[in-house]
Enzyme design. Structure first.
Site, short mmCIF file in Angstrom:
data_model
loop_
_atom_site.label_atom_id
_atom_site.label_comp_id
_atom_site.label_asym_id
_atom_site.label_seq_id
_atom_site.Cartn_x
_atom_site.Cartn_y
_atom_site.Cartn_z
N ILE A 82 -20.81 11.59 -5.98
CA ILE A 82 -19.94 12.31 -5.28
C ILE A 82 -20.59 13.83 -5.27
CG2 ILE A 82 -17.72 13.07 -4.87
CD1 ILE A 82 -16.51 10.75 -6.12
N GLY B 260 -23.33 13.95 -10.06
CA GLY B 260 -23.36 12.35 -9.96
C GLY B 260 -23.32 12.04 -8.37
N LEU C 282 -3.75 1.46 6.06
CA LEU C 282 -4.58 0.79 4.99
C LEU C 282 -5.87 1.22 4.80
CD1 LEU C 282 -3.59 -2.52 6.22
CD2 LEU C 282 -2.89 -1.66 4.26
N ALA D 155 -16.36 16.94 -9.60
CA ALA D 155 -16.79 15.63 -9.54
C ALA D 155 -17.46 14.81 -10.41
CB ALA D 155 -17.91 15.58 -8.28
N GLU E 198 0.94 -1.01 -0.07
CA GLU E 198 -0.14 0.12 0.01
C GLU E 198 0.67 1.19 -0.04
OE1 GLU E 198 -3.20 1.09 -0.15
OE2 GLU E 198 -2.33 2.78 0.17
N ARG E 199 0.62 2.35 -0.85
CA ARG E 199 1.45 3.44 -0.71
C ARG E 199 1.30 4.26 0.20
NH1 ARG E 199 -1.65 7.21 -5.43
NH2 ARG E 199 -3.64 5.85 -5.19
N HIS F 241 -44.23 -4.18 11.52
CA HIS F 241 -44.83 -2.79 11.54
C HIS F 241 -44.61 -2.23 12.70
CE1 HIS F 241 -48.04 -0.28 10.36
NE2 HIS F 241 -48.31 -0.33 11.58
P1 NAD Z 1 -20.13 9.70 -11.46
O1 NAD Z 1 -19.87 8.89 -12.49
O2 NAD Z 1 -21.20 8.94 -10.65
O3 NAD Z 1 -20.75 11.15 -11.81
C1 NAD Z 1 -20.10 12.15 -12.56
C2 NAD Z 1 -21.01 12.95 -13.06
O4 NAD Z 1 -20.50 14.10 -13.60
C3 NAD Z 1 -22.23 12.73 -14.15
O5 NAD Z 1 -23.58 12.84 -13.89
C4 NAD Z 1 -21.72 13.32 -15.45
O6 NAD Z 1 -22.81 13.30 -16.32
C5 NAD Z 1 -21.20 14.63 -14.90
N1 NAD Z 1 -20.17 15.13 -15.80
C6 NAD Z 1 -19.14 14.55 -16.28
N2 NAD Z 1 -18.19 15.54 -16.94
C7 NAD Z 1 -18.91 16.55 -16.78
C8 NAD Z 1 -18.61 18.11 -17.03
N3 NAD Z 1 -17.50 18.50 -17.71
N4 NAD Z 1 -19.52 19.08 -16.57
C9 NAD Z 1 -20.62 18.74 -15.86
N5 NAD Z 1 -20.89 17.50 -15.45
C10 NAD Z 1 -19.88 16.55 -16.00
O7 NAD Z 1 -18.96 10.04 -10.69
P2 NAD Z 1 -18.41 10.65 -9.26
O8 NAD Z 1 -19.88 11.07 -8.67
O9 NAD Z 1 -17.50 11.50 -9.45
O10 NAD Z 1 -17.94 9.24 -8.41
C11 NAD Z 1 -16.80 8.37 -9.12
C12 NAD Z 1 -17.20 7.12 -8.95
O11 NAD Z 1 -17.02 6.97 -7.38
C13 NAD Z 1 -18.31 6.59 -9.18
O12 NAD Z 1 -18.20 5.19 -9.90
C14 NAD Z 1 -19.23 6.30 -8.11
O13 NAD Z 1 -20.09 5.06 -8.30
C15 NAD Z 1 -18.18 6.18 -6.98
N6 NAD Z 1 -18.93 6.55 -5.71
C16 NAD Z 1 -19.89 5.78 -5.17
C17 NAD Z 1 -20.42 6.25 -4.10
C18 NAD Z 1 -21.47 5.65 -3.30
O14 NAD Z 1 -21.64 4.51 -3.82
N7 NAD Z 1 -22.17 6.08 -2.57
C19 NAD Z 1 -19.94 7.70 -3.31
C20 NAD Z 1 -19.08 8.25 -4.26
C21 NAD Z 1 -18.51 7.64 -5.33
#
Ligand code: NAD
Length: 470
Positions: A184, A182, A40, A268, A35-36, A443
């Site tokens: 995040i 998305g 962990l 994000a 692990e870098r 319930h």
């Molecule tokens: P994501 O792919 O879920 O969402 C990225 C969003 O950014 C998308 O809706 C996309 O259409 C949009 N987008 C892309 N380029 C853009 C731009 N130039 N301008 C505006 N919008 C743009 O990615 P994320 O939210 O960064 O998450 C990364 C990964 O980490 C995903 O695979 C996600 O499943 C995972 N993650 C999961 C969880 C969880 O399970 N709760 C939490 C955080 C991250």
């Protein structure tokens, strides 16, 4: 450090890597885990799932304290001690990463700190700030994860955050722009908005959380539209200019506003696999243009004694997928008959309300022409949801028209992430409509909504009046 020989080398100490290492050790293998970082746990524990959930918990408490005023209980506006909040969040992370170090010691898994790259098909070279170690292995599991994707052309400015720096919680910016609607982007928006930022979201596509069914996103979108400064869909950022008084951002797209100043911008827009960073060619392992590695059902790469798991492989970038794969790879190495053969990997957005889904989505069913029967239960008819003041939720279940077996489910509402687990189990067990409808749910709970949704599909619901079809 002296050079090391081991039966199994695991590259990467995230949820995939540590699960693989621990399972392999439990199956009698001699294991080295590389692990870098000093701790962990990978992105998930250190700068992802866990710190974000600690902050999301706080956000939920703040919102609940505000909203309970509707029930006649009013609290004063909270005083936020950011340093204490940071320490608390870091304490949660430290407890878990410390626990992992102890679990590694108990299993006699040797942890080597440093950045690993392949030196040959049977060795990794691990570089730390002080030395270089060669780890010779018989079998290797690559669990090197992913990194945040950047938007090219943005200025190099500390006020532009990614998920890691956003979680560091340096301050609460008065005005925050989130690029990417998305998971995040929306989770971090939930945190910062609750702490007091005015939040704007910019999403490139027509919808928040692309890929998730529109009826599940709708309650979230309605709630945050009322809470946030603005949500711009089908909109792109064209330029971000660093100015002394803030970041001047220009947007382009449907209803894009005039350029405006923001105190911070969170990017994000997805993650990309780290396969391009491990000198895979020295081992003969094929990596595609995106940095992903193709694997078979046993998680073997094109080089049979080298395995790959987690974000590096196809499918969702989720910790629970990685840890499951890690165990499978370890079992295959130990000679067990194992395969990564799951019917559904649940997805959860820990927003407020939460959104969770698994298996077939309606969007996918429609695009692939898959016939399904749906039961959709509105939480406005759930006593428990109403007693929490959260009647906006929805639970839906999709069944195969012929066999009536469960194909998929989606839930929006508080605790959707917990509730979805029942449906994943049901799908894995091959449950049908009647199995879910006849299961006695306690319930009054939100879990009842899964049974009610199945009852709707089955035509036996009494908690709602659904006129008979045809
Ligand atoms: P994501 O792919 O879920 O969402 C990225 C969003 O950014 C998308 O809706 C996309 O259409 C949009 N987008 C892309 N380029 C853009 C731009 N130039 N301008 C505006 N919008 C743009 O990615 P994320 O939210 O960064 O998450 C990364 C990964 O980490 C995903 O695979 C996600 O499943 C995972 N993650 C999961 C969880 C969880 O399970 N709760 C939490 C955080 C991250």
């Amino acid at each position: 450090m002296a050079d090391i020989r081991t039966q199994v080398a695991v590259l990467g100490g995230g949820p995939g890597g540590y699960s693989a290492a621990f399972r392999a050790a439990d199956l009698g293998k001699q294991v080295v885990l590389i692990e870098r970082y000093a701790a962990l746990g990978g992105v998930c524990l250190n700068v992802g799932c866990i710190p974000s959930k600690a902050l999301l918990h706080v956000a939920r408490v703040i919102r609940e304290a505000e909203e309970v005023s509707e029930a006649g209980i009013s609290f004063a506006k909270p005083t936020i001690d950011l340093a204490k909040l940071r320490d608390w969040k870091d304490g949660v992370v430290a407890k878990l990463t410390g626990g992992l170090a102890a679990l590694a010691r108990q299993r006699k898994v040797q942890v080597v700190q440093g950045v690993a790259q392949f030196g040959s098909p049977t060795s990794l070279i691990v570089k730390s700030s002080t030395d270089e170690t060669t780890v010779a292995f018989e079998q290797c599991i690559v669990a090197a994860g992913s990194r945040v994707a950047a938007i090219p052309g943005l200025p190099d400015d500390p006020r532009i955050l990614d998920s890691t720096t956003a979680l560091a919680l340096e301050d609460v910016p008065p005005r925050l722009l989130v690029i990417g609607g998305g998971i995040i982007g929306l989770e971090m928006a939930t945190v910062y908005a609750a702490l007091g930022s005015r939040v704007t979201i910019v999403e490139m596509t027509e919808a928040l959380i692309p890929g998730c069914d529109a009826d599940l996103v709708r309650p979230l979108q309605k709630r945050i539209t009322a809470q946030y400064e603005a949500i711009h869909l089908a909109t792109k950022v064209t330029t971000v200019e660093a100015q002394p008084g803030g970041l001047l951002v220009s947007l382009e797209g449907k209803g894009a506003p005039a350029p405006a100043l923001y105190d911070r911008v969170l990017v994000a827009v997805g993650r990309r696999p780290n396969g391009d960073r491990i000198m895979a060619d020295k081992a003969g392992v094929s990596v595609d243009r995106r940095g992903a590695i193709a694997v078979d059902a046993q998680l073997r790469t094109n080089v049979p004694h080298i395995y790959a798991i987690g974000d590096l492989t196809a499918g969702p970038m989720l910790a629970h997928k990685a840890s499951h794969q890690g165990k499978v790879a370890a079992e295959v190495i130990a000679g067990e008959k194992a395969a990564f053969d799951t019917r559904a990997i649940p997805s959860v957005a820990y927003t407020d309300p939460e959104i969770a889904w698994m298996g077939l989505t309606e969007t996918e069913a429609k695009s692939k022409g898959i016939e399904y029967q749906k039961g959709s239960f509105p939480w406005a008819a759930s006593g428990r949801a109403l007693s929490m003041g959260r009647g906006e939720g929805l639970t839906k279940v999709l069944f195969d028209k012929q066999s009536r077996r469960l194909l998929g489910a989606g839930i929006v509402g508080p605790n959707a992430g917990e509730l979805i687990a029942e449906t994943v189990h049901a799908l894995e067990m091959g449950a049908d409509m009647q199995d879910l409808a006849l299961t006695i749910h306690p319930h009054p709970t939100l879990s009842e909504t899964v049974g009610f949704a199945a009852e709707i599909a089955e035509g036996v619901i009494t908690d709602l009046y659904v006129p008979k079809r045809g």
